[in-house]
Design a protein around this motif. Structure first.
Motif, PDB file in Angstrom:
ATOM      1  N   CYS A  22       2.953  -3.989   0.000  1.00 45.70           N
ATOM      2  CA  CYS A  22       3.108  -2.687   0.470  1.00 45.70           C
ATOM      3  C   CYS A  22       3.311  -1.904  -0.940  1.00 45.70           C
ATOM      4  O   CYS A  22       3.972  -0.850  -0.822  1.00 45.70           O
ATOM      5  CB  CYS A  22       4.215  -2.457   1.421  1.00 45.70           C
ATOM      6  N   ALA A  25       2.343   1.902  -0.562  1.00 49.80           N
ATOM      7  CA  ALA A  25       3.199   2.598   0.097  1.00 49.80           C
ATOM      8  C   ALA A  25       4.446   3.514  -0.681  1.00 49.80           C
ATOM      9  O   ALA A  25       5.502   3.915   0.065  1.00 49.80           O
ATOM     10  CB  ALA A  25       3.779   2.141   1.388  1.00 49.80           C
ATOM     11  N   CYS A 348       9.313  -2.896   2.576  1.00 48.37           N
ATOM     12  CA  CYS A 348       8.179  -2.348   3.130  1.00 48.37           C
ATOM     13  C   CYS A 348       8.426  -1.492   4.303  1.00 48.37           C
ATOM     14  O   CYS A 348       7.704  -0.244   4.415  1.00 48.37           O
ATOM     15  CB  CYS A 348       7.345  -3.133   3.327  1.00 48.37           C
ATOM     16  N   ARG A 352       7.616   2.714   4.588  1.00 49.36           N
ATOM     17  CA  ARG A 352       6.896   3.175   5.830  1.00 49.36           C
ATOM     18  C   ARG A 352       7.565   4.499   6.247  1.00 49.36           C
ATOM     19  O   ARG A 352       7.255   5.467   6.803  1.00 49.36           O
ATOM     20  CB  ARG A 352       6.354   2.276   6.437  1.00 49.36           C
ATOM     21  N   ASN A 355       7.161   7.382   4.361  1.00 51.25           N
ATOM     22  CA  ASN A 355       5.997   7.795   4.451  1.00 51.25           C
ATOM     23  C   ASN A 355       5.925   8.792   5.594  1.00 51.25           C
ATOM     24  O   ASN A 355       5.424   9.914   5.677  1.00 51.25           O
ATOM     25  CB  ASN A 355       5.135   6.958   4.418  1.00 51.25           C
TER      26      ASN A 355
END
Length: 838
Positions: A22, A25, A348, A352, A355
């Motif tokens: 990831c 990200a 990860c 996310r 984000n």
């Protein structure tokens, strides 16, 4: 980092590469103040010119250096957030996007950065003082041509933009780009270092090549101007295409290598990024270019792309300048730890969530290729990548924010948010520290840390970047460490030398005294061994052919007696004189006949005598002219023509009185006939003499030596000094001719009677036509044809008068004697019957 730890990290990264990560990200994080980032993660593989709609551009081919620069920004921000003294209690966030090295791509995230905080729109306002954009500052982009675009946008909003790689001198214009800063030196400093390097080795005959973009063109232009001031000659300058997919790119590369080979230089200065440099070097290898010394910049000499070209060792010696930048402690371990963390599901998931909090997924996923790269694949770039410019750029913004917020080492006031433009004062004037080192932006908003001179050292097929010198204000080189790849291993020479043949001068190229072409001396100049750099002009009375070493005396040119054209003109003159003399003899024999008496009687003999002299005056225009001869030519012409036109004038008045004023005719005819007619002729001639005196006083024609019309001869011509005098002298004859024409043009006689007036009308009309052509020709001609034109005008005028006025009368005398009667030539004082005129 210790070697065992690094090996451990590499092994972990190698294992982690077996499944997607990831890593993509990791380029967004929320915070109190967001810093935007523009980094080249990849390159565009599609042809942007073929776009038919403004859709999203997909970037592929991961660019490892760009990825590491972006991680360098993330590392600096994480380090600042963990600090308890720089921004205590304040969290920095980041929003990093891919530029793909393309202007089309970089505009999208730049517009996103300008959107109002919490929205996706840019407010259209008259005053942006209180406007709060999404980001507080921007780090990047890397290339100069991209910065020239984004800096205009960010400067309008006065958002600080700090580039970590743009070196174009254009960006030093703080009036055009007031909020643009950079943590790298300007190309001006790099060019000065290169010129000093060339001078150290005595290389003054070189080629320079740049990529066809802002960086290449700008740096090359600076280099050309600086090199010229240091007597360095540019044998060849060229541009290499950046769009390598263009069908013309291959031909352009071949032409560039061919021209380099033709110039026979040993030194090539190359300003280009890695991909254009790779294309040129590969083409040089394919075409078998001999070993040269390539002087490059950080843009390509540290690139794995160029270093991995097959048979790259055959190009010769590579030297180049890279910016002095210290190591950033902890960065390699940070990257290794991050590559380990992106394999963990919990890490990860947190990424996310970050984000999602940023709410900036308008541009789609970032760096999809990043999820499929391992630490092992970036290890070589990680060991040499220049991270410090990015690191310093982030810290410059953090220190400006520290001052704008009024922070202490323990806390930062949070009463009111800081606007982006409030950071500029601190960045403009105050120093800041990063990694224990002090930095300051100079007047052009740049930092000049100096350069290191690097040498490509090959050993057993392995490339080592060996530092062999450094530059700050002066250049130091350790020549003993440089092993030139020449046949004898000695330092190559590259000096400008050419030997020109006699009659050729050294034509300097541009501004460089030792760079020249051998050019033939043009006509009327000559080459001297005392000064081979130019051709001296010959004196006015001399000439020289092309590529001459001396001058020759000019021969005189005028209308010679023995040339074919002169003989032809003299033949025509003889014919004209003969016809005039025969006509005179015939009129003298038939002087008492009605025809001759009606035509003017003895006045005809005077007219024919004037015509004869006029024809003979052609001889005045042949041979070598002089001032006296030039003066006599126009006077003789005017007086002879006056003698002719004065008789026409008298006859015209007589005809007018008889035909138009029959009642007054008996009283006035005595003034235009008999002996009084000769008095009028004398008065006309006297008037013309007075005008000739005015002509002599105002400015008669004089001899002129024309050195410009002919290449090897001096042309002797009679030049008209005063056109006013010329007009006055010939204007008198023109007036006589005009009055004669007006008096005879509308005259009619009874049917079956000879119209005497028509001869005068056509004679004068012929004169006017000839003079119209003569004046137009005479005013423009400057060769011997000027004399030819004058002779032709005289002969044409004489033959015109003879043919229109006298030859018809000769025909009647010789072939129609039955018409030569008093009844046929008497004037009619009565009008024709009305029925006859219908």
């Amino acid at each position: 980092i210790m070697v065992p730890d690094l090996l451990l990290c590499l092994s972990l990264g190698w294992a982690a590469a077996l499944k997607p990560t990831c890593l993509s990200a990791q380029f967004r994080r929320p915070g109190d103040y967001i810093i935007g980032g523009l980094f080249p993660f990849g390159t565009v593989t599609t042809n942007l010119t073929a776009r038919s709609e403004p859709s999203l551009v997909v970037c592929e081919r991961l660019f490892v250096d760009g990825l590491l620069w972006a991680l360098g920004m993330r590392f600096a921000i994480d380090q600042i957030n963990n600090s308890t003294s720089l921004l205590p209690g304040v969290t920095l966030g980041y929003d990093i996007y891919d530029t793909c090295f393309e202007p089309v791509v970089v505009l999208q995230p730049s517009l996103l950065f300008l959107t109002q905080n919490g929205t996706r729109g840019i407010g259209v306002l008259c005053n942006y003082t209180d406007y709060q954009p999404r980001v507080t500052a921007v780090i990047g982009p890397h290339k100069s041509d991209l910065c020239l675009i984004t800096a205009k946008l960010f400067s309008f909003f006065l958002i600080p933009q700090v580039s970590y790689g743009a070196s174009s001198e254009k960006l030093s214009n703080t009036e055009a780009y007031p909020s643009f800063f950079r943590t790298v030196p300007s190309d001006k400093n790099l060019v000065e270092a290169m010129v000093l390097l060339l001078n150290k080795f005595g290389w003054n005959w070189i080629a320079t090549i740049g990529s066809d973009d802002e960086y290449g063109r700008g740096a090359q232009g600076l280099f050309l101007s600086t090199a010229g001031n240091h007597n360095i000659c540019i044998a060849f300058e060229g541009l290499i295409p950046t769009d390598l997919e263009d069908p013309k790119a291959q031909n352009q590369l071949e032409d560039t290598v061919r021209l380099i080979n033709n110039t026979k230089v040993n030194i090539i200065v190359l300003f280009a990024f890695s991909q254009p440099a790779q294309a040129l070097l590969e083409q040089s290898i394919r075409m078998g270019l001999s070993e040269k010394v390539w002087i490059g910049t950080e843009a390509w000499i540290l690139s794995d792309i160029t270093a991995s070209i097959p048979n790259i060792q055959s190009i010769g010696t590579v030297l180049g300048f890279i910016m002095k930048a210290g190591r950033v402690p902890g960065f390699q371990k940070y990257v290794a730890d991050l590559f380990t963390s992106v394999q963990q599901d919990k890490f990860c998931q947190e990424s996310r969530e970050f984000n999602h909090l940023m709410n900036s997924d308008a541009l789609g996923a970032l760096c999809q290729e990043c999820d499929h790269i391992s630490l092992h694949e970036v290890s070589s770039a990680l060991s040499r990548s220049q991270i410090q410019p990015v690191y310093v750029a982030v810290y410059s913004v953090a220190h400006a924010l520290h001052r704008a917020l009024g922070c202490t080492h323990h806390a930062c006031p949070t009463a009111s948010p800081v606007r982006s433009w409030q950071l500029l004062h601190s960045m403009n004037t105050l120093p800041f520290t990063a990694n224990g080192q002090s930095f300051r932006f100079d007047q052009s908003h740049s930092t000049n840390t100096g350069y290191k001179l690097m040498f490509w050292s090959w050993a057993n097929g392995t490339l080592t970047y060996l530092p062999v010198g450094d530059y700050e204000e002066s250049l130091y080189i350790n020549k003993s460490q440089i092993r030139f790849h020449t046949a004898d291993g000695k330092e190559p020479t590259s000096e400008c030398f050419r030997y020109c043949e006699p009659g050729q001068f050294k034509q300097i190229k541009g501004f460089h005294l030792c760079c020249y072409d051998c050019t033939d001396c043009p006509e009327n100049t000559f080459w001297s061994a005392q000064d081979s750099s130019t051709c001296a002009p010959c004196p006015e009375h001399q000439w020289a052919p092309l590529r001459s070493t001396r001058c020759y005396d000019r021969s005189e040119r005028y209308l010679f007696w023995n040339e074919p054209l002169t003989i032809t003109l003299l033949s025509l003159m003889s014919i004209s004189v003969s016809l005039t003399c025969l006509t005179t003899a015939l009129f003298l024999k038939s002087l008492q006949t009605p025809l001759v008496q009606a035509s003017g009687g003895k006045l005809n003999l005077f007219t024919l005598f004037a015509l004869t002299l006029l024809c003979l005056s052609c001889c005045l225009y042949i041979g070598k002219p002089s001032n006296t001869l030039c003066m006599i030519q126009q006077i003789v012409y005017a007086l002879c023509l006056n003698g002719c036109f004065s008789t026409f004038f008298i006859k015209s008045l007589e005809i007018t009185l008889v035909t138009e004023f029959p009642r007054c005719a008996p009283s006035f005819l005595r003034w235009v006939t008999g002996s009084r007619a000769w008095l009028l002729v004398a008065l006309c001639f006297l008037a013309e003499c007075l005008f000739c005196i005015c002509y002599l006083h105002l400015g008669p024609d004089s001899l002129q030596f024309d050195y410009k019309s002919l290449p090897s001869e001096v042309l002797l011509v009679c030049k008209t000094q005063s056109w006013l005098a010329f007009t006055l002298m010939h204007g008198c004859n023109g007036c006589l001719a005009l009055v004669s024409f007006l008096c005879t043009f509308m005259v009619q006689t009874l049917g079956k009677k000879y119209n005497v007036a028509r001869g005068i009308t056509f004679a004068i009309l012929t004169y006017f036509i000839i003079w119209i052509f003569f004046v137009a020709t005479f005013a423009t001609l400057k060769t011997v044809f000027r004399s030819v034109a004058q002779i032709g005008t005289i002969l044409a005028t004489s033959l015109g008068i003879l043919g229109t006025y006298y030859i018809p009368k000769c025909y009647i005398i010789l072939f129609k004697p039955d018409l030569n009667t008093v009844d046929y030539f008497q004037y009619s004082i009565k009008e024709e019957p009305e029925e006859d005129s219908q």
